[in-house]
Design a protein around this motif. Structure first.
Motif, short mmCIF file in Angstrom:
data_model
loop_
_atom_site.label_atom_id
_atom_site.label_comp_id
_atom_site.label_asym_id
_atom_site.label_seq_id
_atom_site.Cartn_x
_atom_site.Cartn_y
_atom_site.Cartn_z
N SER A 1 -10.70 15.20 -14.51
CA SER A 1 -9.87 14.55 -13.50
C SER A 1 -8.41 14.66 -13.89
CB SER A 1 -10.26 13.07 -13.35
OG SER A 1 -9.40 12.41 -12.46
N SER A 2 -7.53 14.60 -12.90
CA SER A 2 -6.09 14.50 -13.15
C SER A 2 -5.73 13.03 -13.37
CB SER A 2 -5.30 15.06 -11.96
OG SER A 2 -5.58 16.43 -11.76
N ALA A 3 -4.52 12.79 -13.88
CA ALA A 3 -4.08 11.43 -14.19
C ALA A 3 -3.70 10.68 -12.91
CB ALA A 3 -2.89 11.47 -15.13
N GLY A 4 -3.77 9.35 -12.98
CA GLY A 4 -3.38 8.50 -11.86
C GLY A 4 -1.90 8.62 -11.56
N PRO A 5 -1.47 8.22 -10.36
CA PRO A 5 -0.09 8.45 -9.93
C PRO A 5 0.96 7.69 -10.71
CG PRO A 5 -1.25 7.05 -8.36
CD PRO A 5 -2.27 7.56 -9.32
N LEU A 6 0.59 6.61 -11.39
CA LEU A 6 1.57 5.83 -12.16
C LEU A 6 1.38 5.96 -13.66
CD1 LEU A 6 1.74 2.47 -10.15
CD2 LEU A 6 3.26 4.44 -9.99
N ARG A 7 0.54 6.85 -14.10
CA ARG A 7 0.24 6.93 -15.53
C ARG A 7 1.51 7.09 -16.35
NH1 ARG A 7 -3.86 6.91 -18.82
NH2 ARG A 7 -3.55 7.77 -20.90
N SER A 8 1.62 6.28 -17.39
CA SER A 8 2.70 6.27 -18.38
C SER A 8 4.05 5.80 -17.82
CB SER A 8 2.87 7.63 -19.06
OG SER A 8 3.55 8.55 -18.22
N SER A 9 4.07 5.30 -16.58
CA SER A 9 5.35 4.96 -15.96
C SER A 9 5.66 3.46 -16.06
CB SER A 9 5.36 5.38 -14.49
OG SER A 9 4.49 4.56 -13.73
N VAL B 1 -5.43 16.74 -0.36
CA VAL B 1 -4.50 16.12 0.58
C VAL B 1 -3.15 16.82 0.46
CG1 VAL B 1 -3.28 13.99 1.17
CG2 VAL B 1 -5.68 13.92 0.50
N GLY B 2 -2.55 17.18 1.60
CA GLY B 2 -1.28 17.89 1.56
C GLY B 2 -0.07 16.99 1.56
N SER B 3 -0.16 15.84 2.25
CA SER B 3 0.99 14.94 2.34
C SER B 3 0.50 13.57 2.76
CB SER B 3 2.01 15.47 3.36
OG SER B 3 1.43 15.54 4.66
N TYR B 4 1.43 12.60 2.74
CA TYR B 4 1.13 11.24 3.16
C TYR B 4 1.84 10.96 4.48
CZ TYR B 4 -0.07 11.05 -1.79
OH TYR B 4 -0.61 11.32 -3.02
N ALA B 5 1.20 10.14 5.31
CA ALA B 5 1.74 9.90 6.65
C ALA B 5 2.88 8.89 6.66
CB ALA B 5 0.63 9.42 7.58
N GLY B 6 3.04 8.10 5.59
CA GLY B 6 4.09 7.09 5.56
C GLY B 6 3.95 6.19 4.35
N LEU C 1 1.71 4.10 -0.84
CA LEU C 1 1.52 2.98 -1.75
C LEU C 1 0.09 2.86 -2.23
CD1 LEU C 1 3.62 0.16 -0.01
CD2 LEU C 1 4.03 1.13 -2.28
N THR C 2 -0.86 3.21 -1.38
CA THR C 2 -2.27 3.03 -1.70
C THR C 2 -3.01 4.35 -1.80
OG1 THR C 2 -2.79 2.78 0.66
CG2 THR C 2 -2.31 0.77 -0.56
N GLY C 3 -2.29 5.41 -2.08
CA GLY C 3 -2.89 6.73 -2.22
C GLY C 3 -2.48 7.39 -3.52
N GLY C 4 -2.77 8.64 -3.63
CA GLY C 4 -2.43 9.39 -4.84
C GLY C 4 -3.45 9.21 -5.95
N GLY D 1 -8.16 18.83 -7.69
CA GLY D 1 -6.76 19.24 -7.60
C GLY D 1 -5.85 18.03 -7.64
N LYS D 2 -4.61 18.28 -7.99
CA LYS D 2 -3.62 17.21 -8.14
C LYS D 2 -3.14 16.75 -6.78
CE LYS D 2 -0.77 14.67 -10.63
NZ LYS D 2 -1.27 13.56 -11.46
N MET D 3 -3.14 15.43 -6.57
CA MET D 3 -2.61 14.87 -5.32
C MET D 3 -1.09 15.04 -5.29
SD MET D 3 -5.04 13.42 -3.42
CE MET D 3 -4.45 11.95 -2.57
N PRO D 4 -0.48 15.12 -4.11
CA PRO D 4 0.98 15.25 -4.04
C PRO D 4 1.67 14.00 -4.56
CG PRO D 4 0.04 14.92 -1.85
CD PRO D 4 -1.11 15.15 -2.78
N SER D 5 2.90 14.15 -5.00
CA SER D 5 3.67 13.01 -5.51
C SER D 5 3.87 11.97 -4.43
CB SER D 5 5.04 13.49 -6.02
OG SER D 5 5.87 12.37 -6.33
N THR D 6 3.75 10.71 -4.80
CA THR D 6 3.99 9.62 -3.85
C THR D 6 5.47 9.28 -3.74
OG1 THR D 6 3.68 7.94 -5.57
CG2 THR D 6 1.73 8.63 -4.31
N ARG D 7 6.30 9.86 -4.61
CA ARG D 7 7.74 9.53 -4.64
C ARG D 7 7.91 8.02 -4.60
NH1 ARG D 7 11.43 12.11 -6.84
NH2 ARG D 7 13.07 11.68 -5.33
#
Length: 522
Positions: free
Chosen positions: A196-204, A250-255, A260-263, A290-296
């Motif tokens: 698996s890839s790392a979660g969206p907030l890992r190490s942050s 997933v290619g992108s987030y709708a908003g 906030l609840t994805g990635g 595959g790696k999810m796109p950045s949530t910015r």
């Protein structure tokens, strides 16, 4: 379903709170509530008291999405100015309990932790994974498998059940901060993988505005969606009609809500005991190929690499929060690293009462793969009223104050390392003296920083930090100046407190002056 066999996050008292009992005097008492009461009574709650810091960081993001839904702030068709006007009206009017009740009535089954569509989990895992991972694997901090027992005595042969309220926090941490690399095998159709890839907030480390009530904190934590975003498209996972296909990228987030609840990269399923009051096992595996796109993410400081790629500032348990303050207040803070402040603060600072908004930092010091080091948590005094677009002169002065404190701390570290290396005929590196100096200087420098910030006293700040560095240097090296060799080494190294030795003549600046080397003040 028998209600005793549910664990309904809407009504179960699983979120710890501090409730205001005296709105004028600020008295409060501890308690616990479910999501429905939490949102409906948010103007009567001081703050949250939930789980380890990364679990609270994750919960905040869930609550921001829910708050946007029940207030209608999940859409901004007329632009950000109109959105902020509506938010101000909502802050003054307080929570709409009818809207809260209506929302949870629509999705009630989706908030059952152990139902047919369990909250933030995948019920398909028992059919797709050959075995479970065990409850010890679920709890970050417990040893699992063949790992050595260090801090707590837990063994896979006799695992201790986990109270369900605590299990929710670990479920959230896995979704947001989970590791990359090897995981349990999961087979979906023709795809069978065990990584698996790392979660969206890992190490942050994330930064959240907090006010005098939870209601103000939640509204201050929202960011306006783009004008084209519609709530029917920008869905949270529990709002989706179907479970996602884990093999489809997933290619992108709708908003904002889906960001906030994805990635998430992991999939989990909690296994309760017969009472549903404890979790006794868990399935943990990959959730996306595959790696999810950045949530910015709008709650982290984004650092820009030399190649122009943004990445979140890592959590560091050894770095005090005051060293990040100018990166929160300024669009272009001083230092060698390009910075983007958390996007949430630009709109939080325009909320009425922003002068009383504090910043709470929450994170998890980890490496990028599997190693977990330490939870990180800190808070500032009221700060957001000093942002650059509101009080530019003060914000810049705060940046200079931080730079002064960090510069002399770095110069001190260089000086004591040089003295130690010279006396011991070794290379410059971390040593006993540098640890002693850091333990003495940085807490004292933090006191200087906050005292001057509260008083808005920025005059001669460099001088005070320099004197502090000089005193610390003298304390650390005091026992080694009784011999001529030691004294020469110490006095030679002392020059680093003032920027080091003068540069060679060839390095003379265009105005004829010789520059003094100054370390980066990041």
């Amino acid at each position: 379903m028998d209600q005793s066999m549910r664990y309904d996050l809407i009504s179960e008292p699983w979120v710890g709170i501090l409730r205001l009992t005296d709105l004028d005097g600020g008295a409060y008492q501890q308690g616990a509530v479910g999501l429905q009461r939490l949102l409906a009574e948010a103007d009567q709650i001081k703050t949250l008291s939930f789980g380890p810091p990364p679990a609270l960081s994750a919960l905040y993001r869930i609550l921001y999405a829910l708050t946007a839904r029940v207030t209608g702030l999940d859409e901004a068709p007329h632009g950000p100015d109109e959105w902020m006007d509506r938010r101000l009206d909502i802050l003054e009017s307080g929570p709409d309990t009818e809207a809260v009740d209506t929302y949870f009535a629509k999705y009630r089954d989706r908030f059952d932790l152990f139902g047919s569509r369990p909250f933030l989990q995948d019920p398909r895992l028992p059919d797709e994974c050959p075995k479970s991972a065990g409850v010890n694997k679920l709890v970050l901090g417990r040893p699992a498998g063949n790992n050595t027992v260090w801090w707590e005595h837990h063994f896979d042969g006799d695992p201790l059940p986990l109270p369900t309220a605590e299990a929710v926090g670990h479920l959230l941490m896995w979704n947001y901060y989970g590791p990359s690399g090897r995981c349990a095998t999961r087979t979906v159709g023709k795809t069978s993988e065990a990584n698996s890839s790392a979660g969206p907030l890992r190490s942050s480390l994330s930064y959240h505005p907090e006010g005098d009530t939870l209601w103000m904190s939640l509204l201050a934590g929202l960011t306006p969606p783009e004008s084209h975003v519609r709530r029917g498209d920008d869905l949270c996972p529990w709002e989706e009609d179907d479970l996602p296909d884990p093999t489809v990228l997933v290619g992108s987030y709708a908003g904002p809500s889906s960001r906030l609840t994805g990635g998430w990269q992991h999939a989990l399923l909690l296994v309760p005991d017969a009472s549903h009051r404890f979790v006794i096992d868990a399935y943990i595996t990959w959730g996306r190929r595959g790696k999810m796109p950045s949530t910015r993410d709008p709650y982290v400081i984004w650092q820009i690499s030399q190649e122009g790629n943004p990445y979140p500032r890592p959590a560091d348990s050894g770095r005090a929060l005051w060293r990040d303050v100018d990166a929160l207040l300024l669009k272009d803070p001083s230092g060698s690293t390009r910075i983007e402040p958390p996007a949430v603060f630009s709109t939080a600072a325009d909320l009425e009462g922003a002068d009383q908004l504090r910043v709470r930092a929450l994170g998890f010091e980890q490496d990028g793969k599997t190693k977990d080091v330490q939870f990180v948590e800190a808070s500032t005094p009221p700060l957001l009223g000093l942002m650059e677009h509101r009080r530019p002169e003060v914000a810049r002065s705060i940046g200079d104050l931080r730079t002064a404190g960090v510069t002399y701390g770095q110069r001190l570290a260089t000086a004591v390392k040089r003295a130690w290396a010279t006396i011991n005929d070794s290379k410059m590196a971390d040593c006993a003296w540098s640890e002693h100096a850091a333990a003495s200087y940085w807490p004292a420098a933090e006191e200087v920083f906050w005292r001057r910030l509260r008083a808005e006293d920025f005059d001669e700040a460099w001088t005070e930090f320099r004197r502090l560095a000089e005193r610390t240097f003298d304390q650390v090296t005091a026992g080694y100046t009784t011999t001529s060799r030691g004294a020469r080494a110490v006095e030679h190294a002392r020059l680093d407190l003032y920027g080091g030795r003068r540069q060679k003549k060839s390095a003379t600046a265009p105005d004829g002056r010789r520059p003094i080397a100054t370390p980066s003040a990041d």
